[in-house]
Design an enzyme around this catalytic site. Sequence first.
Site, PDB file in Angstrom:
ATOM      1  N   HIS A  56     -15.229  26.484  -4.516  1.00 53.08           N
ATOM      2  CA  HIS A  56     -13.890  26.772  -5.037  1.00 53.08           C
ATOM      3  C   HIS A  56     -13.732  28.252  -5.343  1.00 53.08           C
ATOM      4  O   HIS A  56     -12.642  28.793  -5.242  1.00 53.08           O
ATOM      5  CB  HIS A  56     -13.658  25.925  -6.293  1.00 53.08           C
ATOM      6  N   HIS A  94     -14.995  30.192 -14.075  1.00 49.25           N
ATOM      7  CA  HIS A  94     -15.087  29.840 -12.659  1.00 49.25           C
ATOM      8  C   HIS A  94     -16.059  30.789 -11.942  1.00 49.25           C
ATOM      9  O   HIS A  94     -16.924  30.358 -11.181  1.00 49.25           O
ATOM     10  CB  HIS A  94     -13.718  29.932 -11.983  1.00 49.25           C
ATOM     11  N   ASP A 140     -14.464  20.459  -9.702  1.00 50.00           N
ATOM     12  CA  ASP A 140     -14.514  21.782  -9.059  1.00 50.00           C
ATOM     13  C   ASP A 140     -15.905  21.965  -8.440  1.00 50.00           C
ATOM     14  O   ASP A 140     -16.919  21.896  -9.152  1.00 50.00           O
ATOM     15  CB  ASP A 140     -14.361  22.910 -10.089  1.00 50.00           C
ATOM     16  N   HIS A 159     -10.072  16.299 -12.297  1.00 54.03           N
ATOM     17  CA  HIS A 159     -10.644  16.658 -11.000  1.00 54.03           C
ATOM     18  C   HIS A 159     -11.956  17.407 -11.129  1.00 54.03           C
ATOM     19  O   HIS A 159     -12.323  17.877 -12.203  1.00 54.03           O
ATOM     20  CB  HIS A 159      -9.638  17.466 -10.162  1.00 54.03           C
ATOM     21  N   TRP A 182       0.830  -1.203   0.000  1.00 54.60           N
ATOM     22  CA  TRP A 182       0.000   0.000   0.000  1.00 54.60           C
ATOM     23  C   TRP A 182       0.860   1.246   0.000  1.00 54.60           C
ATOM     24  O   TRP A 182       2.037   1.198   0.327  1.00 54.60           O
ATOM     25  CB  TRP A 182      -1.033   0.002   1.135  1.00 54.60           C
ATOM     26  N   ASN A 183       0.223   2.336  -0.448  1.00 54.18           N
ATOM     27  CA  ASN A 183       0.906   3.625  -0.550  1.00 54.18           C
ATOM     28  C   ASN A 183       0.148   4.677   0.238  1.00 54.18           C
ATOM     29  O   ASN A 183      -1.019   4.481   0.581  1.00 54.18           O
ATOM     30  CB  ASN A 183       0.960   4.082  -2.013  1.00 54.18           C
ATOM     31  N   HIS A 206      -7.122  20.124  -6.686  1.00 55.52           N
ATOM     32  CA  HIS A 206      -7.314  20.433  -8.109  1.00 55.52           C
ATOM     33  C   HIS A 206      -6.135  19.928  -8.928  1.00 55.52           C
ATOM     34  O   HIS A 206      -5.460  20.685  -9.613  1.00 55.52           O
ATOM     35  CB  HIS A 206      -7.543  21.935  -8.283  1.00 55.52           C
TER      36      HIS A 206
END
Length: 259
Positions: free
Chosen positions: A80, A208, A76, A74, A62-63, A70
Amino acid sequence: MSKLLMQLVEELNRGSLRVVDLTQPLSPDTPILPLPAQFNNTPKFRIWELSHYDARGPAWYWNAFETGEHTGTHFDAPIHWISGKDLPNNSVDRIPPSQFIGPACVIDIIAKVAGNPDYLVVPSDISQWEAQHGRIKPGSWLLLRTGWSRRGGADYINLKDDGPHTPGFAKESSELLAKERNILGVGVETVGTDAGQAATFNPPFPNHYLMHGSGKFGLAGLANLDQLPPTGAVVIAAPLKIVNGSGSPVRVIAIVSSS
Ligand code: MN
């Protein structure tokens, strides 16, 4: 189980419905949007190993990872942007999950972007698309096909002395889509839902500002939009449930008809 859900599973198994992955791989090489130096920049995606069937964990691999909200493909959320900061259900954890599923309208501007990397979608692009494919329905994702996801390395951000040069939306288009079409949001192949030069626009980053001010969402860093029909695909984009999160990396998939 409802007939409709059974049919969905059957058609996926049979291949008459197909799942298209609209997501870019997420790694330390994932390009990020550079903001001017006076602003805080997002860290790159970072991943480190905790164990790999070894002394640190003999039977498991595992990591852990660190990422900006973002980064890469991804989502938004309205919170945001300052224009969406006081809206209800404006963070990823509070968006009603029914809004993570919606039909896709795919607008192809590859030819226009080929001659001009700064191309902005204007309202006539939208009306031309609607003349061909019908009016954009409320609750749709508007996906912008630019071919940008095929660019690798420095060509993706396309940074010049005066900032990045990538396509986006004229503010009149964002206004139309948010207010007159009541879409879920826009999805793009570029690093963000505004054009590369949008820091210089009025208002800055108008897509945005207008989308999130209207409670709409964004999807950035999409891939494989060339595998979607102009209409008829259904997009599923469910961000991580980060408390008060402004966005999150997301696995975006689309269900399309094979016929
Ligand atoms: Mn974003």
